[in-house]
Design an enzyme around this catalytic site. Structure first.
Site: not given
Length: 458
Positions: A290, A319, A340, A388, A415
């Site tokens: 991030q 994720y 992932e 996420d 997001c």
């Protein structure tokens, strides 16, 4: 017989209009005979003289020529170039108004897309200082006025506007870009020519640990040749002592994609370190991390607060990336399983677990939707599922697997308010109740907003 609606304005006409609303992109909205005009750098309540510069059947675009009054939410802009390149589309708006705008975007999506107007959407969590926060910069390099120059692309083009101060980037990153640029000029490194796919240096990428101060520099080149590295590297290290890693990424393709497939480590290792909520993370030049670490801590703390872990729960973190959320949760959970798709990120996550002496985590490489389907078929379950996903949201197969697996509680980090709302609607149909949504501002001066939603099974 269908009759086309007559557009009441023409290109280059001038009109006086009142701004009624904002689009999700932060543009002012005015209407002439029901026809919508989208206007940059305009706020609700302002009366402005505009010039029409583009028209379509349903809406058009106009530019402010004269502002007859100013909104109480207006502030003096930092630099017109920031608007030209699009990096700070809300720089003309007072920061509290930006936070309210972002909350409203989430509420609009919850009402119009999710059809869940009753779900509480809390006030957006903001920053004390909403500038200089970005820990990563990807700066194009081009030849301008016969000199190797750094800057940013003008909106909707590949014309580079020379810039040295980016306002929302860590000032130390801005300094580093200038230092590297000047060293490249000194040694005659050829800047990339996008039209002809010639020249060499395409981008300068700088990443900096907010808490550690460690700096990674990535030089993206068209070819593996970068002369004279024997002089360039020592000069960079002398100019920027905080540098711990210099990587050359080679991208020979005539493409808009920044990074290529091959990388050469020129100094140190392909990693730097930073910390989040007490955990240390090693981050490679390809790793997602991030860009606003101060707000990321607030985001992850929100995830922790919503999770209300007691130490007895089995958690799935889909994720999971390099393990930032999984390792944050692991200290309060029985066991955390991370999924992932990017294998190097999985290796990073495993290394980060070892680095922080966290043993109650397991990371698995694979597409989240495929692994979740497999686990649900095996009868595996979880007390908490954390997701996420990227901007496109959850895959349909993933959502179906969640509904089949029936985790007791789910925390969704998003997001993109639109895809969040779409997915929440599907999950409520599958037996979940959305309890609350907390927006968090990770990207001040822009229209982007992160959100954390809490769901429980009925």
């Amino acid at each position: 017989m269908k009759i086309d609606k007559v557009v009441p304005v023409k290109k280059n006409e001038k009109h006086t209009v009142k701004i009624e609303d904002l689009t999700h992109e932060g543009m002012g909205v005015a209407r002439i005979q029901g026809y919508s005009l989208f206007i940059e750098n305009a706020l609700p309540g302002e009366q402005v003289e505009v010039k029409i510069h583009k028209t379509g059947k349903s809406f058009g675009y106009a530019k402010v020529m004269n502002r007859l009054n100013s909104s109480e939410d207006r502030v003096v802009i930092q630099d017109e170039n920031y608007t030209r390149v699009g990096i700070t589309p809300l720089q003309h708006m007072r920061y509290p108004a930006q936070l309210n705008f972002k909350k409203q975007q989430v509420m609009n999506s919850m009402q119009r897309i999710a059809k869940l107007p009753e779900v509480p959407v809390y006030d957006t969590i903001g920053m004390a200082n909403p500038s200089g926060y970005r820990n990563k910069a990807q700066i194009p390099v081009r030849k301008i006025n016969d000199k190797l120059t750094t800057g940013f692309f003008r909106k909707n083009s590949h014309e580079v506007i020379p810039m040295e101060n980016f306002y929302i980037q860590d000032p130390k990153i801005d300094e580093t870009i200038i230092a590297v640029r000047d060293i490249m000029r000194e040694y005659g490194v050829k800047p990339y020519n996008e039209n002809e796919n010639t020249g060499n240096l395409r981008h300068i990428i700088v990443r900096r640990g907010y808490y550690t101060g460690e700096i990674m520099i990535v030089l993206v080149t068209r070819t593996a040749k970068l002369f004279p590295t024997s002089k360039i590297i020592p000069d960079i290290l002398e100019a920027i002592p905080e540098v711990v890693s210099i990587v050359q990424n080679v991208n020979p393709k005539h493409t808009n994609v920044i990074l290529g497939d091959d990388a050469i480590v020129l100094y140190g290792e392909d990693k730097y370190r930073d910390t989040l909520l007490g955990n240390t993370f090693e981050i490679s030049h390809r790793s997602f991390y991030q860009v606003n670490p101060q707000q990321t801590e607030k985001l992850y703390q929100t995830v922790l607060d919503f999770a209300e872990l007691t130490g007895e729960e089995t958690v799935i973190d889909a994720y999971s990336g390099i393990g930032t959320i999984a390792l944050t949760l692991a200290k309060n959970a029985k066991h955390v399983y991370g999924i992932e798709i990017i294998e190097p990120a999985v290796e990073n996550a495993k290394a980060n677990a070892e680095l922080n002496n966290i043993e109650n985590v397991t990371f698995e490489a694979g597409a989240a939707e495929e692994v979740m389907v497999q686990w649900s078929e095996e009868g595996r379950t979880a007390d908490l599922l954390v997701v996420d996903p990227p901007r496109k949201g959850l895959e349909k197969e993933f959502t179906e697997a969640v509904i089949a697996m029936k985790p007791t509680k789910m925390v969704y980090v998003s997001c993109n308010p639109a895809t969040l709302a779409r997915d929440l609607a599907l999950l409520t149909e599958g037996g979940y109740t959305v309890k609350k949504v907390q927006p968090v501002d990770l990207f001040p001066q822009t229209t982007h907003v992160e959100s954390v939603a809490l769901l429980v099974r009925d």
